[in-house]
Motif scaffolding. Structure first.
Motif, PDB file in Angstrom:
ATOM      1  N   LYS A  18       0.845  -1.200   0.000  1.00  0.00           N
ATOM      2  CA  LYS A  18       0.000   0.000   0.000  1.00  0.00           C
ATOM      3  C   LYS A  18       0.873   1.241   0.000  1.00  0.00           C
ATOM      4  O   LYS A  18       1.844   1.323   0.764  1.00  0.00           O
ATOM      5  N   ILE A  19       0.564   2.195  -0.857  1.00  0.00           N
ATOM      6  CA  ILE A  19       1.220   3.499  -0.834  1.00  0.00           C
ATOM      7  C   ILE A  19       0.228   4.497  -0.267  1.00  0.00           C
ATOM      8  O   ILE A  19      -0.828   4.754  -0.859  1.00  0.00           O
ATOM      9  N   VAL A  20       0.545   5.035   0.890  1.00  0.00           N
ATOM     10  CA  VAL A  20      -0.371   5.928   1.606  1.00  0.00           C
ATOM     11  C   VAL A  20      -0.267   7.340   1.014  1.00  0.00           C
ATOM     12  O   VAL A  20       0.828   7.918   0.963  1.00  0.00           O
ATOM     13  N   PRO A  21      -1.355   7.920   0.552  1.00  0.00           N
ATOM     14  CA  PRO A  21      -1.308   9.243  -0.083  1.00  0.00           C
ATOM     15  C   PRO A  21      -0.997  10.366   0.904  1.00  0.00           C
ATOM     16  O   PRO A  21      -1.434  10.349   2.052  1.00  0.00           O
ATOM     17  N   GLY A  22      -0.201  11.315   0.433  1.00  0.00           N
ATOM     18  CA  GLY A  22       0.015  12.552   1.168  1.00  0.00           C
ATOM     19  C   GLY A  22       0.988  12.512   2.325  1.00  0.00           C
ATOM     20  O   GLY A  22       1.100  13.505   3.049  1.00  0.00           O
ATOM     21  N   VAL A  23       1.714  11.411   2.511  1.00  0.00           N
ATOM     22  CA  VAL A  23       2.584  11.314   3.689  1.00  0.00           C
ATOM     23  C   VAL A  23       4.055  11.233   3.300  1.00  0.00           C
ATOM     24  O   VAL A  23       4.417  10.720   2.240  1.00  0.00           O
ATOM     25  N   ASP A  24       4.897  11.744   4.202  1.00  0.00           N
ATOM     26  CA  ASP A  24       6.348  11.710   4.029  1.00  0.00           C
ATOM     27  C   ASP A  24       6.934  10.504   4.758  1.00  0.00           C
ATOM     28  O   ASP A  24       6.224   9.778   5.468  1.00  0.00           O
ATOM     29  N   HIS A  25       8.240  10.359   4.624  1.00  0.00           N
ATOM     30  CA  HIS A  25       8.929   9.283   5.323  1.00  0.00           C
ATOM     31  C   HIS A  25       8.739   9.422   6.842  1.00  0.00           C
ATOM     32  O   HIS A  25       8.794  10.512   7.388  1.00  0.00           O
TER      33      HIS A  25
ATOM     34  N   ARG B  20       7.190   9.153  13.448  1.00  0.00           N
ATOM     35  CA  ARG B  20       7.577  10.511  13.861  1.00  0.00           C
ATOM     36  C   ARG B  20       6.542  11.510  13.362  1.00  0.00           C
ATOM     37  O   ARG B  20       6.842  12.410  12.593  1.00  0.00           O
ATOM     38  N   TYR B  21       5.317  11.343  13.815  1.00  0.00           N
ATOM     39  CA  TYR B  21       4.226  12.194  13.343  1.00  0.00           C
ATOM     40  C   TYR B  21       3.971  13.338  14.323  1.00  0.00           C
ATOM     41  O   TYR B  21       4.291  13.251  15.512  1.00  0.00           O
ATOM     42  N   ASN B  22       3.385  14.419  13.809  1.00  0.00           N
ATOM     43  CA  ASN B  22       3.054  15.553  14.665  1.00  0.00           C
ATOM     44  C   ASN B  22       1.619  15.428  15.156  1.00  0.00           C
ATOM     45  O   ASN B  22       0.970  14.402  14.961  1.00  0.00           O
ATOM     46  N   SER B  23       1.112  16.491  15.777  1.00  0.00           N
ATOM     47  CA  SER B  23      -0.214  16.417  16.412  1.00  0.00           C
ATOM     48  C   SER B  23      -1.342  16.911  15.518  1.00  0.00           C
ATOM     49  O   SER B  23      -2.467  17.098  15.991  1.00  0.00           O
ATOM     50  N   SER B  24      -1.064  17.120  14.226  1.00  0.00           N
ATOM     51  CA  SER B  24      -2.126  17.572  13.340  1.00  0.00           C
ATOM     52  C   SER B  24      -3.123  16.451  13.102  1.00  0.00           C
ATOM     53  O   SER B  24      -2.795  15.259  13.214  1.00  0.00           O
TER      54      SER B  24
ATOM     55  N   PHE C  30      -4.434  15.412  10.354  1.00  0.00           N
ATOM     56  CA  PHE C  30      -4.057  14.571   9.214  1.00  0.00           C
ATOM     57  C   PHE C  30      -2.980  13.562   9.617  1.00  0.00           C
ATOM     58  O   PHE C  30      -3.081  12.375   9.293  1.00  0.00           O
ATOM     59  N   ALA C  31      -1.948  14.032  10.304  1.00  0.00           N
ATOM     60  CA  ALA C  31      -0.838  13.153  10.692  1.00  0.00           C
ATOM     61  C   ALA C  31      -1.305  12.052  11.627  1.00  0.00           C
ATOM     62  O   ALA C  31      -0.930  10.882  11.480  1.00  0.00           O
TER      63      ALA C  31
ATOM     64  N   ALA D 174      -2.493   6.424  12.567  1.00  0.00           N
ATOM     65  CA  ALA D 174      -3.409   5.444  13.165  1.00  0.00           C
ATOM     66  C   ALA D 174      -3.866   4.423  12.130  1.00  0.00           C
ATOM     67  O   ALA D 174      -3.958   3.222  12.427  1.00  0.00           O
ATOM     68  N   GLU D 175      -4.150   4.878  10.906  1.00  0.00           N
ATOM     69  CA  GLU D 175      -4.581   3.951   9.858  1.00  0.00           C
ATOM     70  C   GLU D 175      -3.504   2.910   9.578  1.00  0.00           C
ATOM     71  O   GLU D 175      -3.799   1.715   9.422  1.00  0.00           O
TER      72      GLU D 175
END
Length: 247
Positions: A207-214, A219-223, A225-226, A231-232
């Protein structure tokens, strides 16, 4: 085990969590089918083990990260969680020169530390193992999957993992890549997918997850979207293990 691993202990009502350096990037799930084989007197590296029905192990990775939160999420699903310090107190600090650090912590050497941990746990009744590698840990997880050490694998934005590694895979494998990942590019993930399609004897999911960086899972932030994308992917990881290790 030859190496001594620092332990961070946390108790809940019905299980013991062991944190061995919480900045982790390799997650190994182990299922104990016969919990009677492991009792309160069982020990691994002088650490007492309680009610081992299921188990995860997570190894060293990038700092700062959310590996401890991920371990808590896994434990909350009913699994025992262990985080070994593969980097021996020297995790990579984001923004620091990478080449000198890699000379001290080559990902292809990680399997040498992973195997004794798996063997120690198997020696105490563990019968099924699933491994998930995040970033640096992706290479270690891919290497473990070439041998009869594990029963299922998940790679999340894996770095240093090659097409040759995927060609050598012998267990059910799930690979999660990021659309904007510049370390494990979508083109490489597609190559992984094509290799796995040519191996019908190995169950696979790519699966290639749309819209995300490495690093979006670690190492995600609290937004909003992140958090949602992380979580997904964590749920995708747990679903894969449930599919291949639960029964």
């Amino acid at each position: 085990m030859e190496q001594k691993i620092r332990l961070f202990l946390r108790y809940s009502i019905d299980r013991l969590y062991i944190y061995m350096n919480y900045e982790g990037s390799l997650l190994i799930k182990l299922v104990v089918l016969d919990s009677e084989a492991l009792n309160a007197k069982s020990e691994i590296d002088n650490c007492r083990m309680v009610d081992l029905a299921n188990c995860y192990v997570e190894s060293g990775g990038f700092a700062p990260s959310h590996s401890r939160e991920i371990a808590d999420k896994v434990a909350a699903a009913g699994y025992y969680t262990v985080l070994p310090d593969f980097f021996r107190g020297d995790p990579y600090q984001h923004g620091a020169p990478l080449t000198p650090w890699l000379k001290k912590h080559a990902p292809e050497e990680g399997i040498k530390d992973a195997i004794p941990i798996i063997e120690a746990l198997k020696g105490r009744g563990i019968t099924k193992i699933g491994v998930a590698g995040f970033c640096w840990g992706g290479k270690v997880a891919a290497d473990l999957s070439k041998y009869p050490y594990v029963e299922a694998t998940v790679l999340l934005h894996p770095t240093y993992t090659t097409t040759e590694d995927i060609q050598g895979d012998k267990v059910p494998i799930s690979i999660l890549g990021g659309e904007k990942d510049t370390y494990c590019k979508p083109e490489l993930v597609k190559e992984f997918e094509n290799i796995l399609k040519s191996k019908p004897e190995v169950d696979s999911f790519v699966k290639i997850v749309p819209g995300v960086d490495h690093g979006w899972t670690l190492r995600y932030n609290s937004s909003e979207f992140a958090l949602k994308k992380a979580a997904e992917s964590h749920n995708d990881m747990l679903d894969w293990f449930e599919m291949h290790l639960r029964y």
